[in-house]
Design a protein around this motif. Sequence first.
Motif, short mmCIF file in Angstrom:
data_model
loop_
_atom_site.label_atom_id
_atom_site.label_comp_id
_atom_site.label_asym_id
_atom_site.label_seq_id
_atom_site.Cartn_x
_atom_site.Cartn_y
_atom_site.Cartn_z
N GLN A 1 -10.96 -3.91 0.55
CA GLN A 1 -10.83 -2.94 -0.53
C GLN A 1 -9.42 -2.35 -0.59
O GLN A 1 -9.00 -1.84 -1.63
N PHE A 2 -8.69 -2.42 0.51
CA PHE A 2 -7.36 -1.82 0.58
C PHE A 2 -6.25 -2.87 0.52
O PHE A 2 -5.09 -2.55 0.73
N ILE A 3 -6.61 -4.11 0.24
CA ILE A 3 -5.62 -5.17 0.07
C ILE A 3 -5.37 -5.39 -1.41
O ILE A 3 -6.30 -5.66 -2.16
N ALA A 4 -4.13 -5.23 -1.82
CA ALA A 4 -3.79 -5.39 -3.24
C ALA A 4 -4.09 -6.80 -3.71
O ALA A 4 -3.84 -7.77 -2.97
N PRO A 5 -4.63 -6.97 -4.92
CA PRO A 5 -5.00 -8.30 -5.43
C PRO A 5 -3.83 -9.28 -5.44
O PRO A 5 -4.03 -10.49 -5.25
N GLY A 6 -2.62 -8.80 -5.63
CA GLY A 6 -1.47 -9.70 -5.72
C GLY A 6 -0.81 -10.00 -4.39
O GLY A 6 0.26 -10.63 -4.37
N THR A 7 -1.41 -9.58 -3.29
CA THR A 7 -0.80 -9.82 -1.98
C THR A 7 -0.69 -11.31 -1.70
O THR A 7 -1.66 -12.06 -1.87
N ASP A 8 0.50 -11.75 -1.28
CA ASP A 8 0.73 -13.18 -1.05
C ASP A 8 -0.07 -13.72 0.13
O ASP A 8 -0.69 -14.77 0.05
N ASN A 9 -0.03 -13.00 1.24
CA ASN A 9 -0.72 -13.47 2.45
C ASN A 9 -1.84 -12.49 2.79
O ASN A 9 -1.65 -11.54 3.54
N LYS A 10 -3.00 -12.75 2.21
CA LYS A 10 -4.13 -11.82 2.40
C LYS A 10 -4.64 -11.83 3.83
O LYS A 10 -5.11 -10.80 4.34
N ALA A 11 -4.56 -12.98 4.52
CA ALA A 11 -5.02 -13.04 5.91
C ALA A 11 -4.16 -12.15 6.80
O ALA A 11 -4.68 -11.40 7.65
N LEU A 12 -2.83 -12.18 6.59
CA LEU A 12 -1.94 -11.34 7.37
C LEU A 12 -2.19 -9.86 7.05
O LEU A 12 -2.21 -9.02 7.95
N ALA A 13 -2.39 -9.56 5.77
CA ALA A 13 -2.68 -8.18 5.37
C ALA A 13 -3.98 -7.70 6.02
O ALA A 13 -4.07 -6.55 6.47
N PHE A 14 -4.97 -8.58 6.09
CA PHE A 14 -6.25 -8.23 6.73
C PHE A 14 -6.04 -7.91 8.20
O PHE A 14 -6.57 -6.92 8.72
N VAL A 15 -5.25 -8.75 8.90
CA VAL A 15 -4.99 -8.53 10.32
C VAL A 15 -4.26 -7.22 10.54
O VAL A 15 -4.59 -6.44 11.45
N MET B 1 0.85 -1.20 0.00
CA MET B 1 0.00 0.00 0.00
C MET B 1 0.88 1.24 0.00
O MET B 1 1.79 1.37 0.83
N ASP B 2 0.62 2.17 -0.92
CA ASP B 2 1.39 3.41 -0.95
C ASP B 2 0.87 4.36 0.14
O ASP B 2 -0.18 4.14 0.74
N TRP B 3 1.62 5.45 0.37
CA TRP B 3 1.28 6.36 1.45
C TRP B 3 -0.07 7.04 1.22
O TRP B 3 -0.83 7.28 2.16
N GLN B 4 -0.36 7.36 -0.03
CA GLN B 4 -1.63 8.02 -0.32
C GLN B 4 -2.81 7.13 0.04
O GLN B 4 -3.79 7.57 0.65
N THR B 5 -2.72 5.85 -0.32
CA THR B 5 -3.78 4.90 0.02
C THR B 5 -3.86 4.68 1.52
O THR B 5 -4.95 4.55 2.09
N LEU B 6 -2.70 4.66 2.17
CA LEU B 6 -2.68 4.47 3.62
C LEU B 6 -3.38 5.62 4.34
O LEU B 6 -4.20 5.39 5.24
N TRP B 7 -3.10 6.86 3.92
CA TRP B 7 -3.76 8.00 4.53
C TRP B 7 -5.26 8.00 4.23
O TRP B 7 -6.07 8.39 5.08
N LEU B 8 -5.64 7.55 3.05
CA LEU B 8 -7.06 7.44 2.72
C LEU B 8 -7.74 6.43 3.63
O LEU B 8 -8.86 6.66 4.11
N PHE B 9 -7.07 5.31 3.87
CA PHE B 9 -7.60 4.28 4.76
C PHE B 9 -7.78 4.83 6.17
O PHE B 9 -8.83 4.62 6.80
N MET B 10 -6.80 5.56 6.66
CA MET B 10 -6.87 6.10 8.02
C MET B 10 -7.95 7.18 8.12
O MET B 10 -8.71 7.22 9.11
N ALA B 11 -8.03 8.04 7.11
CA ALA B 11 -9.04 9.10 7.12
C ALA B 11 -10.45 8.51 7.10
O ALA B 11 -11.36 8.97 7.81
N ALA B 12 -10.64 7.47 6.28
CA ALA B 12 -11.94 6.81 6.22
C ALA B 12 -12.29 6.20 7.57
O ALA B 12 -13.44 6.26 8.02
#
Length: 218
Positions: free
Chosen positions: A143-157, A1-12
């Motif tokens: 919605q904020f997990i990239a489709p190509g992420t190897d470990n989606k469960a870890l990304a979700f956590v 996740m890039d910084w712009q997306t990260l800030w969007l996630f936090m603001a939301a």
Amino acid sequence: MDWQTLWLFMAAGWLLNLTPGPDVLYIVSHSLRSGLRAGVVAGLGITAGCFVHIAAAAIGVGALLPASATAFTVLKWVGAAYLMWMGVRMLLSRPASGAGSTPVISVGQGGAAEPLSKVFLGGFWTNVLNPKVALFFLAFVPQFIAPGTDNKALAFVLLGTLFNVNAIPINIGWAAVATWMARRMDVVQQRLQVLDRVAGALFIGFGLKLALSDRPVP
């Protein structure tokens, strides 16, 4: 996740946590009656409850709610019953008398007092027993997990944890504002029992709304 997306996630996340609901009402009502400490403890209980939803969704248990009508219905009715039970307790509450230095809350008949440990557990179960919270995490975080992420469960956590930690300042803010109001507005101090009745009616309303909600279409 890039910084712009990260800030969007936090603001939301901040905006979503500013939206009034059962969790916010729980924090505010306890802050008005028992001060900042009780409000913060209530918020921490809600945060702990969110971690349950995050863990369940990450391991796939949360997916049962949108997929299974039975699972959603059972948790929906349990959660609705709990919210309405809390509402009834507030409606029947009596002012606490002879309170000591430890913050307590009058929630039961006959002036029974509830210590901070129960405030924490109340916030915990208010959150855990609400299936809408589990469905929210399942709908929002992926919605904020990239489709190509190897470990989606870890990304979700990780994202769920970030969302939860990100909510703590908002919860403390709700508690601080409510405490400020209670200390500076005599009418609030003199009408705490009325506020109990209003909060109780709102909790019952939230419970009825949850009980009448439909299962989302998978």
